[in-house]
Design a protein around this motif. Structure first.
Motif, PDB file in Angstrom:
ATOM      1  N   ASP A   8      48.660  46.640  34.676  1.00 55.81           N
ATOM      2  CA  ASP A   8      48.441  46.055  33.350  1.00 55.81           C
ATOM      3  C   ASP A   8      47.008  45.551  33.203  1.00 55.81           C
ATOM      4  O   ASP A   8      46.451  45.559  32.109  1.00 55.81           O
ATOM      5  N   LEU A   9      46.417  45.104  34.292  1.00 56.50           N
ATOM      6  CA  LEU A   9      45.100  44.469  34.239  1.00 56.50           C
ATOM      7  C   LEU A   9      43.935  45.454  34.160  1.00 56.50           C
ATOM      8  O   LEU A   9      42.881  45.114  33.624  1.00 56.50           O
ATOM      9  N   ASP A  10      44.096  46.656  34.702  1.00 48.33           N
ATOM     10  CA  ASP A  10      42.934  47.545  34.779  1.00 48.33           C
ATOM     11  C   ASP A  10      43.109  48.921  34.120  1.00 48.33           C
ATOM     12  O   ASP A  10      42.149  49.678  34.009  1.00 48.33           O
ATOM     13  N   ALA A  11      44.282  49.253  33.665  1.00 50.91           N
ATOM     14  CA  ALA A  11      44.544  50.599  33.153  1.00 50.91           C
ATOM     15  C   ALA A  11      43.692  50.949  31.941  1.00 50.91           C
ATOM     16  O   ALA A  11      43.086  52.021  31.900  1.00 50.91           O
ATOM     17  N   ASP A  12      43.636  50.070  30.946  1.00 56.48           N
ATOM     18  CA  ASP A  12      42.900  50.392  29.723  1.00 56.48           C
ATOM     19  C   ASP A  12      41.431  50.676  30.008  1.00 56.48           C
ATOM     20  O   ASP A  12      40.890  51.687  29.576  1.00 56.48           O
ATOM     21  N   ARG A  13      40.799  49.798  30.729  1.00 57.77           N
ATOM     22  CA  ARG A  13      39.376  49.968  31.001  1.00 57.77           C
ATOM     23  C   ARG A  13      39.127  51.246  31.775  1.00 57.77           C
ATOM     24  O   ARG A  13      38.216  52.006  31.484  1.00 57.77           O
TER      25      ARG A  13
END
Length: 111
Positions: A8-13
């Motif tokens: 959840d913390l790094d997927a978008d970036r």
């Protein structure tokens, strides 16, 4: 082909910045089809740069945003653009055809 685990913390970036084609795969340890995908997908001759794995049990935010209702769930992202879900049987020829079909659609923003 590169493999990585996203959360959840790094997927978008990561997905926004990654060049080329990423196959985003939601799995869970208790799912037999997921275990097959995790073992066999890296061996397939897919025209992609990376497999991005997401543990659905630990990343509820991504599961909600991508509207994952069934595992394994596969999505296609190319150069930061979302090409939707990969609808396919878990067989090599079917997966390759489904990837081509997904990439022929109009791109959208990531969910």
């Amino acid at each position: 082909m590169t493999e990585l685990e996203l959360t959840d913390l790094d997927a978008d970036r990561y997905l926004l910045d990654a060049p080329g084609i990423s196959l985003l795969i939601f799995t869970s340890i208790g799912c037999a089809s997921c275990r097959w995908v995790k073992r066999e997908l890296p061996k397939l001759p897919l025209a992609i740069q990376r497999l991005a794995w997401v543990d659905a049990a630990d990343n509820g935010g991504l599961v909600t945003r991508y509207e994952v209702f069934q595992l394994p769930a596969l999505f296609v992202v190319r150069d930061g653009q979302f090409y939707g879900a990969l609808q396919s049987r878990l067989q090599p020829a079917a997966l390759i055809q489904a990837l081509d079909t997904a990439l022929s659609r109009h791109a959208e923003d990531l969910p």
